[in-house]
Write an enzyme that holds these catalytic residues in place. Sequence first.
Site, short mmCIF file in Angstrom:
data_model
loop_
_atom_site.label_atom_id
_atom_site.label_comp_id
_atom_site.label_asym_id
_atom_site.label_seq_id
_atom_site.Cartn_x
_atom_site.Cartn_y
_atom_site.Cartn_z
N ASN A 116 0.83 -1.21 0.00
CA ASN A 116 0.00 0.00 0.00
C ASN A 116 0.86 1.25 0.00
O ASN A 116 1.89 1.33 0.65
CB ASN A 116 -0.97 -0.01 1.19
CG ASN A 116 -0.43 0.70 2.41
OD1 ASN A 116 -0.49 1.93 2.49
ND2 ASN A 116 0.10 -0.06 3.36
N PHE A 129 -1.82 8.09 4.20
CA PHE A 129 -2.64 8.68 5.27
C PHE A 129 -3.90 9.37 4.73
O PHE A 129 -4.24 10.49 5.11
CB PHE A 129 -1.84 9.70 6.10
CG PHE A 129 -0.78 9.13 6.98
CD1 PHE A 129 -0.65 7.77 7.20
CD2 PHE A 129 0.13 9.98 7.61
CE1 PHE A 129 0.34 7.26 8.02
CE2 PHE A 129 1.13 9.48 8.44
CZ PHE A 129 1.24 8.13 8.64
N SER A 175 5.35 5.08 8.76
CA SER A 175 4.76 4.81 7.45
C SER A 175 5.74 5.21 6.36
O SER A 175 6.35 6.28 6.43
CB SER A 175 3.45 5.59 7.28
OG SER A 175 3.02 5.52 5.93
N THR A 188 4.50 8.77 3.55
CA THR A 188 4.53 10.22 3.72
C THR A 188 5.99 10.64 3.62
O THR A 188 6.81 10.23 4.44
CB THR A 188 3.95 10.65 5.07
OG1 THR A 188 2.57 10.29 5.12
CG2 THR A 188 4.08 12.15 5.27
N LYS A 208 5.13 3.58 17.27
CA LYS A 208 5.11 2.50 16.28
C LYS A 208 6.33 2.66 15.38
O LYS A 208 6.56 3.74 14.82
CB LYS A 208 3.83 2.53 15.45
CG LYS A 208 3.70 1.35 14.50
CD LYS A 208 2.31 1.28 13.87
CE LYS A 208 2.11 0.02 13.06
NZ LYS A 208 0.74 -0.09 12.52
#
Length: 352
Positions: free
Chosen positions: A117, A121, A182, A185, A215
């Site tokens: 993916n 966000f 993530s 971004t 995380k």
Amino acid sequence: MIDYEKLKPFLFQLDPETAHHLAASFLKLAEFSPGLVQALTGAEPVEDPRLHQEIFGRVFPNPVGLGAGFDKDAEMIVAMKALGFGYTEVGTVTPKPQPGNPKPRLWRHIKEEALQNAMGFNNKGAYAMQRRLKKLYPYEIPVGVNIGKNKTTPEREALSDYEFGVKAFKNLCDYLVINLSSPNTPGLRDLQNERFIEALFEMAKSITDKPVLLKIAPDMPEQMAVDLSTKAVESGADGIIATNTSIDYSLVKEPKDKGGISGRVIREKSFKIFEAIAKELYGKTTLISVGGIDSGYEAYRRIRAGASLVQVLTGLIYQGPALPGKINRTLLYLLEKDGFKNIGEAVGADRR
């Protein structure tokens, strides 16, 4: 009852994001009739006091949670309880609404039971989520809120976005998660450094007494992951979630050139990072393991390694809504097999 294995080939003919929206629309029906969603999906929630744990001042009815990224706008909290999850994590949510990255941005790797993916966000923003959560709070199961920064926010101003998120949700969650990991971004993973983490948690803990967790990504040297996690805990973090998706594109045969990979193929990479962190921090903070967990046996391995809680996401896509119940029934079998009276006794058994 819907037979997911028979339905899956038809769902997998759809674009992955379209299929997700279709499933989400169905699951939202749980707000009106959780029993109907349960009956149609064949979910069989497990209620057994041996799976209960008190963490963060809340009773978690079982250790299996939904990872962030599936319920980006907190629209399926009631459904997750109906499916048998012991808790759920919503988001990642940013201060301002944002559309995410251009489509297509979600791909299946079916043979590897993986997803890739590059969503970026995409969410309706903090105010929209606040309105949703206020209608449901307090929740029947624990709910974590995963917060991130907007894509357009410069790196030098990132701390202000996280401060906004902490203030927005400190009274509407059971715990908060700081997402610096993530890959979707630009520049976000650059914030995974000790200086920023120290400032981040000092800020967060000055605002709220709710648990705040970090995380982390799986694509760093083990010692770096340990050092960053240790720094976070020393700066006030109440726990570590390991790990997010991977940018190791060698894990799948036909990767895209962007986004993060999740699912069965990151199992060992995720476990390796978790194991390193647990060796250092088990007993000192709350550890949550995520990444490639799609069975009770794998969940149990993470629990014995030191995870109080585990999360699934991609496994739910490939195995269907009965997965939480299956994992919990297997956990009960393994607890009995190993002579543990409850899940708490199993947590960290391999560390002792």
